[in-house]
Motif scaffolding. Structure first.
Motif, short mmCIF file in Angstrom:
data_model
loop_
_atom_site.label_atom_id
_atom_site.label_comp_id
_atom_site.label_asym_id
_atom_site.label_seq_id
_atom_site.Cartn_x
_atom_site.Cartn_y
_atom_site.Cartn_z
N UNK A 126 -0.88 15.70 6.25
CA UNK A 126 -1.97 14.92 6.85
C UNK A 126 -1.92 13.46 6.37
N UNK A 127 -1.76 13.29 5.07
CA UNK A 127 -1.77 11.94 4.50
C UNK A 127 -0.58 11.13 5.00
N UNK A 128 0.60 11.73 4.99
CA UNK A 128 1.79 11.02 5.42
C UNK A 128 1.68 10.62 6.90
N UNK A 129 1.20 11.52 7.72
CA UNK A 129 1.10 11.23 9.15
C UNK A 129 0.05 10.15 9.42
N UNK A 130 -1.05 10.17 8.65
CA UNK A 130 -2.08 9.15 8.87
C UNK A 130 -1.58 7.77 8.45
N UNK A 131 -0.83 7.71 7.37
CA UNK A 131 -0.25 6.43 6.96
C UNK A 131 0.66 5.90 8.06
N UNK A 132 1.43 6.78 8.64
CA UNK A 132 2.34 6.39 9.73
C UNK A 132 1.56 5.86 10.93
N UNK A 133 0.50 6.55 11.29
CA UNK A 133 -0.32 6.11 12.43
C UNK A 133 -0.98 4.76 12.15
N UNK A 134 -1.48 4.60 10.93
CA UNK A 134 -2.11 3.33 10.57
C UNK A 134 -1.10 2.20 10.55
N UNK A 142 0.47 -1.78 2.92
CA UNK A 142 -0.57 -1.63 1.90
C UNK A 142 -1.93 -1.35 2.53
N UNK A 143 -2.24 -2.08 3.59
CA UNK A 143 -3.51 -1.87 4.29
C UNK A 143 -3.54 -0.48 4.92
N UNK A 144 -2.42 -0.06 5.47
CA UNK A 144 -2.34 1.26 6.10
C UNK A 144 -2.57 2.37 5.09
N UNK A 145 -1.99 2.22 3.91
CA UNK A 145 -2.16 3.23 2.86
C UNK A 145 -3.62 3.30 2.43
N UNK A 146 -4.24 2.14 2.23
CA UNK A 146 -5.64 2.14 1.81
C UNK A 146 -6.54 2.77 2.87
N UNK A 147 -6.28 2.46 4.13
CA UNK A 147 -7.09 3.02 5.21
C UNK A 147 -6.88 4.53 5.32
N UNK A 148 -5.65 4.97 5.12
CA UNK A 148 -5.37 6.41 5.17
C UNK A 148 -6.10 7.15 4.06
N UNK A 149 -6.13 6.56 2.88
CA UNK A 149 -6.84 7.19 1.76
C UNK A 149 -8.34 7.23 2.03
N UNK A 150 -8.87 6.15 2.63
CA UNK A 150 -10.31 6.10 2.92
C UNK A 150 -10.72 7.12 3.99
N UNK A 198 -3.12 12.87 -2.39
CA UNK A 198 -3.95 11.69 -2.58
C UNK A 198 -3.27 10.62 -3.44
N UNK A 199 -2.41 11.04 -4.35
CA UNK A 199 -1.83 10.10 -5.31
C UNK A 199 -0.34 9.88 -5.12
N UNK A 200 0.42 10.97 -5.03
CA UNK A 200 1.88 10.83 -5.01
C UNK A 200 2.40 10.33 -3.67
N UNK A 201 1.93 10.92 -2.58
CA UNK A 201 2.45 10.53 -1.26
C UNK A 201 2.20 9.05 -0.97
N UNK A 202 0.98 8.53 -1.14
CA UNK A 202 0.79 7.08 -0.93
C UNK A 202 1.65 6.22 -1.86
N UNK A 203 1.80 6.66 -3.10
CA UNK A 203 2.60 5.89 -4.06
C UNK A 203 4.06 5.86 -3.63
#
Length: 227
Positions: A126-134, A142-150, A198-203
């Motif tokens: 879920x996290x990886x796919x949302x970062x990709x979409x963002x 960086x903005x995409x990662x923050x938005x995906x986490x939010x 929440x931590x490793x994938x965004x990093x």
């Protein structure tokens, strides 16, 4: 019922001691052959041995299948590798927890581990796919990662907490040791997989900047592709 408990370590010690005695004394009487009998300990030992052997190929198979499916769907080895590492992180720490708490690999824990891996890897996907979409929508990693986490991060947290809230009742209310241990193990796996998502994938995304995310684009039908 002559043993203090029926935990895996106790059973393994009993079987090892019996086999050692048979090896040392079994040939002292001509024509006598000694075999391990059944009973609760014997049957449980046989089931645990079968579960341990099954675990040696079931878990790697789960890892390989998830790696292949993610790689195929995203057309990227980097995507499959990222999910593989997330699974490896959570599973390794799960085994560490089992070792610390003396919860052996047996017929009760092997299915829980396999289910936990299957349930937990969803969070990382879920996290990886949302970062990709963002990334497609915003163009800034960086903005995409923050938005995906939010957004997705909040959903992952809520889902994990809801799942654990139901499972924890087994730990509190169940009189069966199997249910309590299984519930606690599943909670640990959910927490670890949630932490990986929440931590490793965004990093990892920020550090390695995989092309299937950074070079992703959306076609006229709204389908996301990578160059």
């Amino acid at each position: 019922f002559y043993y203090k408990d029926h935990q895996g370590e106790t059973i393994r010690r009993a079987i090892h001691t019996a086999k050692q005695w048979i090896a040392e004394n079994g040939d002292k009487v001509e024509g006598l052959t000694i075999h391990l009998a059944g009973g609760t300990i014997g049957v449980t030992a046989a089931m645990n041995e079968a579960a341990y052997e099954t675990n040696l190929w079931v878990l790697p198979l789960v890892f390989i299948l998830i790696f292949l499916f993610v790689t195929f769907f995203y057309s990227s080895i980097a995507a499959g590798s990222m999910m593989f590492m997330a699974m490896l992180f959570a599973t390794t720490l799960t085994y560490a927890y089992m070792g610390v708490t003396h919860m052996g690999i047996n017929i009760n824990t092997v299915p829980i581990i396999a289910v936990g891996v299957g349930v937990g890897i969803d969070y990382s996907i879920y996290m990886m796919d949302r970062i990709r979409s963002e990334m497609v929508a915003r163009g800034d990693l960086a903005v995409s990662v923050r938005q995906a986490i939010r957004t997705t991060g909040l959903a992952v947290s809520f889902t994990a907490i809801t799942l654990m809230a139901g499972i924890v009742m087994w730990v509190i209310l169940s009189d069966l040791r199997f249910q309590a241990d299984a519930a606690l193990l599943l909670i640990v796996m959910v927490v670890l997989n949630g932490a990986a998502a929440m931590l490793l994938v965004p990093s990892w995304v920020l550090v390695f900047k995989p092309k299937f995310i950074c070079d992703a684009y959306e076609d006229e039908d709204g389908v996301i592709h990578s160059h």
